[in-house]
Design an enzyme around this catalytic site. Structure first.
Site, PDB file in Angstrom:
ATOM      1  N   ASP A  38       0.848  -1.137  -0.044  1.00  0.00           N
ATOM      2  CA  ASP A  38      -0.016  -0.045  -0.064  1.00  0.00           C
ATOM      3  C   ASP A  38       0.928   1.359   0.110  1.00  0.00           C
ATOM      4  OD1 ASP A  38      -2.304   1.643   0.452  1.00  0.00           O
ATOM      5  OD2 ASP A  38      -3.273   0.021   1.211  1.00  0.00           O
ATOM      6  N   TYR A  80     -13.591   5.585 -12.988  1.00  0.00           N
ATOM      7  CA  TYR A  80     -13.588   4.399 -12.421  1.00  0.00           C
ATOM      8  C   TYR A  80     -14.377   3.182 -13.110  1.00  0.00           C
ATOM      9  CZ  TYR A  80     -14.543   1.305  -8.225  1.00  0.00           C
ATOM     10  OH  TYR A  80     -14.522   0.143  -7.399  1.00  0.00           O
ATOM     11  N   LYS A 110     -12.090  -0.218 -14.375  1.00  0.00           N
ATOM     12  CA  LYS A 110     -12.524  -1.549 -14.131  1.00  0.00           C
ATOM     13  C   LYS A 110     -12.937  -2.334 -15.124  1.00  0.00           C
ATOM     14  CE  LYS A 110     -11.692  -1.079  -9.441  1.00  0.00           C
ATOM     15  NZ  LYS A 110     -10.320  -1.842  -9.042  1.00  0.00           N
TER      16      LYS A 110
END
Length: 257
Positions: A32, A151, A155
């Protein structure tokens, strides 16, 4: 003990997946931008290279599974950089480390947002592997007031990438099941501002109907990811599994392809 890489491990679905796998006795290498075993920014080529290098070191040159989960939902080109190019770099960059496992597995986190509309040009630029062109298109969408398409477009491109690669010699031919999940609304920091008020929740319910039990906690998709990268999953190949409380069914009816 299996060794699994989980990106986006500091919060949300990634943290829930990390914690679940560790509770089952797996060794998890979390990735991360903060609070992780590997701190790396997957929106950059340097960050992606650091991910591969550090995971190779920490895993002693071998992995059992990869969960490419890290993602953003900002109206910014960084969303495309992380959600598509960062995910693909994770899967491609770590694939050779999986070949030493007796039960290699890989999974990515997409979204049911792929059903809500996407920018076809951005999707195609992503799938062509042309990151500068994709980010240029993303910036154009933002400046033209269509930043909300970044987004679902990123995706959707990721889902198509999984479908196109899963049955190839590099993945299925090497005995590596490659699949993706498509969650509905998950109670994570990423969506907190989108469902904070009753009005927002009503609007979200219209866009993302979830008749089965409503919004979910991150442990729900985490359990699906954990199964996808478990030894039990021997034959699921190139599937995008919707864990969405029924959104797919409501929006697409009996359409399965």
């Amino acid at each position: 003990m299996r060794t699994v890489v989980v990106t986006g491990s500091a919060s949300g679905i990634g943290r829930a997946t990390r914690d679940l796998l560790r509770s089952r006795g797996d060794r998890v290498i979390g990735v991360d931008v903060h609070d992780a075993d590997v701190v790396a920014d997957l929106s950059t080529t340097d960050g992606r290279a650091r991910l591969v290098e550090r995971v190779r070191e920490l895993g002693d040159g071998r992995l059992d599974a990869v969960v490419a989960n890290a993602g953003l939902a900002h109206e910014s080109p960084a969303t495309v950089a992380v959600d598509f190019f960062g995910a693909v770099a994770t899967l491609d960059g770590l694939r050779d480390l999986l070949t030493g496992s007796t039960a290699p597995r890989a999974a990515a986190t997409a979204s049911m947002a792929v059903l809500l509309g996407a920018d076809d040009e951005l999707v195609e630029r992503c799938l062509a592997g042309d990151e500068p062109a994709a980010l240029e298109r993303a910036e154009h969408l933002v400046t033209s007031g269509r930043g909300g398409m970044l987004y679902p477009s990123a995706k959707k491109a990721l889902c198509r990438w999984v479908r196109r690669h899963a049955a190839t010699p590099e993945w299925a031919g090497a005995g590596i099941p490659l699949n993706a999940i498509a969650p509905g609304i998950v109670r994570t920091p990423m969506v907190a501002d989108l469902i904070a008020t009753p009005e927002q929740r009503d609007a979200m319910a219209q866009a993302v109907p979830m008749p089965l039990n409503g919004y979910m906690d991150p442990e729900v998709p985490a359990r699906l990811l954990a199964w996808l990268v478990d030894e039990e999953n021997s034959h699921l190949c190139g599937q995008v599994v919707f864990v969405d409380g029924g959104s797919d069914v409501v929006l697409r009816g009996d359409t399965t392809c």
